[in-house]
Scaffold this active site. Structure first.
Site, PDB file in Angstrom:
ATOM      1  N   SER A  42       0.468  -1.690   0.496  1.00 46.65           N
ATOM      2  CA  SER A  42      -0.058   0.034  -0.233  1.00 46.65           C
ATOM      3  C   SER A  42       0.752   1.239   0.156  1.00 46.65           C
ATOM      4  CB  SER A  42      -0.723   0.037   1.735  1.00 46.65           C
ATOM      5  OG  SER A  42      -0.105   0.415   1.864  1.00 46.65           O
ATOM      6  N   LYS A  43       0.297   2.532  -0.115  1.00 44.44           N
ATOM      7  CA  LYS A  43       0.607   3.468  -0.446  1.00 44.44           C
ATOM      8  C   LYS A  43       1.670   4.024   0.731  1.00 44.44           C
ATOM      9  CE  LYS A  43      -2.429   5.615  -3.493  1.00 44.44           C
ATOM     10  NZ  LYS A  43      -3.587   6.184  -3.890  1.00 44.44           N
TER      11      LYS A  43
END
Ligand code: GLU
Length: 474
Positions: A255-256
């Site tokens: 994920s970011k």
């Protein structure tokens, strides 16, 4: 047989995510394998979060990866009239209807359902049904359009990746397919709003004659709606393939928030596009034991089989290994261009492309990334600062006279590797020293570190004056 047509449909609400890049690669390779077409569609209906900057990044990433598309980019926001027309068509055929519930009413509906211990759902109060009286149309409320999802039965499809999947219609609501028209537009005129993802995607996949949809498995639960809409329209269904998520090193979804997940970040970090493609291809797909292959080979092999059903794990060490391979076999002039760009970003100007290419040839075998390569080559252009401990360990009093002799000899020889090697040899003989005593001292002073490739080759990369000047301090 219908020609294969695939697409990638990123939302421009951020950079091109690695998971999307992998899906793009699979879709591209599948189309190319079958001599079909690959389309790029920008799903920009999330107007609040879509940005031009993100579109630019997506296009740049696709270009960098070499994933060429035959059509597009097609922007959904330029196709509103088409979605409105198809929505009207569904309404006319009894497959969709306007719903005038306000957000407050929907909240109250859910609240009551929760109080009764039910799973929250839309109660179909605006859905036209035989013998049912619909509420009076309220004034000043712009409606949404909802799809009449079948109430009973199941939706089943044979997923290209996961095999047969069945989801019951009981599980899913009458989906909103068009959001309300913007405030200020009158519902009397039948003004319609922006489509939701599940509706726009169907209209587009139909209009673009998409035959195979590869995407992330977060969309599995959307697929029954889409299949039902395709069926209501009476148009051919594409085949769907949902690729498992990519897990980070920690076993959690990439994920970011954890680690770099954009394609552009890897470009900046000195990865080569062919390495990224090769590595991404192996995340969830295999061809025997092959680990290193070109995109041409992948196209030849990628027939949609051997896609993994279990999540792949991002492995930076393996990516580094793959990248090191491609750096090793890369053309030196190309690497020189990449290193020049990295140096420019560090405000180091370079002029001699040939010198850079020779430097790349010498150092590329020991580098995982272009950044590491640049770390080596930078010493040719900026002063080095050896660690005091290295100076102490390698530039002792015993070697200093030899360093002075070497400096004098280097001032006079032809400036090439063989002459430099000869000068070193003569210096060693004159001072009765061995190479392991002299070479590390020269390395520390000239290169700022005690280990380098063959020192004569390294010195030949520098301008003579730089070497003489760096040896001067003894
Ligand atoms: N815009 C969607 C996404 O980025 C596309 C999903 C699809 O391929 O249908 O996840």
């Amino acid at each position: 047989m219908t020609a294969v047509r695939t697409r990638i449909a990123p939302s421009p609400t951020g950079f091109l995510h690695l998971g999307t890049a992998r899906t793009a690669l699979f879709s591209w390779a599948y189309a190319r394998h079958h001599g079909g077409q690959f389309v790029l569609r920008i799903e920009d209906t999330d107007v609040a979060r879509s940005t031009q900057d993100s579109v630019d990044q997506i296009l740049a990433s696709m270009r960098w990866l070499g994933l060429d598309y035959d059509e597009g980019p097609v922007y959904q926001m330029q196709r509103l009239a088409r979605y409105h027309a198809v929505a009207e068509q569904l309404i006319a055929a009894g497959h969709a209807y306007r719903c005038y519930c306000t957000p407050d009413e929907l909240d109250a509906m859910r609240e009551a359902q929760r109080a009764r211990g039910e799973k929250t759902h839309y109660d179909r109060r605006w859905r036209p049904e035989p013998g049912k009286a619909l509420p009076a149309i309220p004034v000043g409320v712009n409606p949404v359009v909802r799809f009449c999802n079948p109430v009973d039965g199941d939706v089943t499809w044979d997923d290209l990746v996961k095999g047969p999947i069945t989801i019951g219609n009981r599980e899913i609501d009458d989906l909103i397919i068009l959001r309300p028209a913007a405030e200020g537009t009158s519902n009397d005129a039948g003004a319609l709003g922006v489509p939701t993802y599940n509706f726009a995607v169907v209209v587009d996949d139909w209009d673009m004659r998409i035959t195979h949809v590869f995407r992330g498995d977060e969309h599995v639960n959307n697929t029954p709606w889409q299949i039902n809409i395709f069926r209501a329209l009476g148009v051919p269904l594409p085949q769907f393939g949902h690729c498992p998520i990519i897990l980070g090193e920690d076993g959690l979804k990439l994920s970011k928030r954890r680690g770099a997940v954009s394609v552009t970040a890897y470009e900046e970090a000195g990865y080569l596009p062919e390495a990224m493609l090769n590595y991404l291809a192996r995340l969830g797909w295999s061809h025997g034991d092959e680990e290193l292959f070109s995109s041409e080979q992948m196209v030849a092999w990628f027939d949609g089989s051997h896609l993994s059903r279990s999540p792949a794990q991002w492995d930076p060490a393996k990516l580094a290994w793959v990248n090191a391979h491609y750096i090793k076999v890369a053309d030196d002039a190309r690497l020189a261009g990449l290193v020049a760009r990295q140096l420019a970003a560090r405000a180091v100007a370079t002029t001699d492309a040939d010198q850079l290419a020779r430097a790349c040839a010498l150092f590329k075998d020991r580098c995982n990334t272009v950044v590491e390569l640049t770390d080596w080559i930078e010493m040719l252009f900026v002063p080095v600062a050896p660690l005091p401990a290295d100076v102490q360990a390698h530039v002792g009093e015993a070697v200093k006279p030899a360093l002075r002799t070497l400096r004098d000899r280097l001032a006079a020889v032809d400036w090439d590797k063989a002459s430099i090697a000869q000068a070193m040899k003569e210096t060693l003989a004159a001072h009765a020293l061995k190479m392991p005593q002299l070479a590390p001292a020269v390395r520390v002073l000239v290169c700022g570190r005690p280990q380098t490739p063959s020192i004569d080759a390294v010195l030949a990369l520098f301008p003579r004056d730089t070497v003489l000047q760096r040896l001067q301090h003894v």
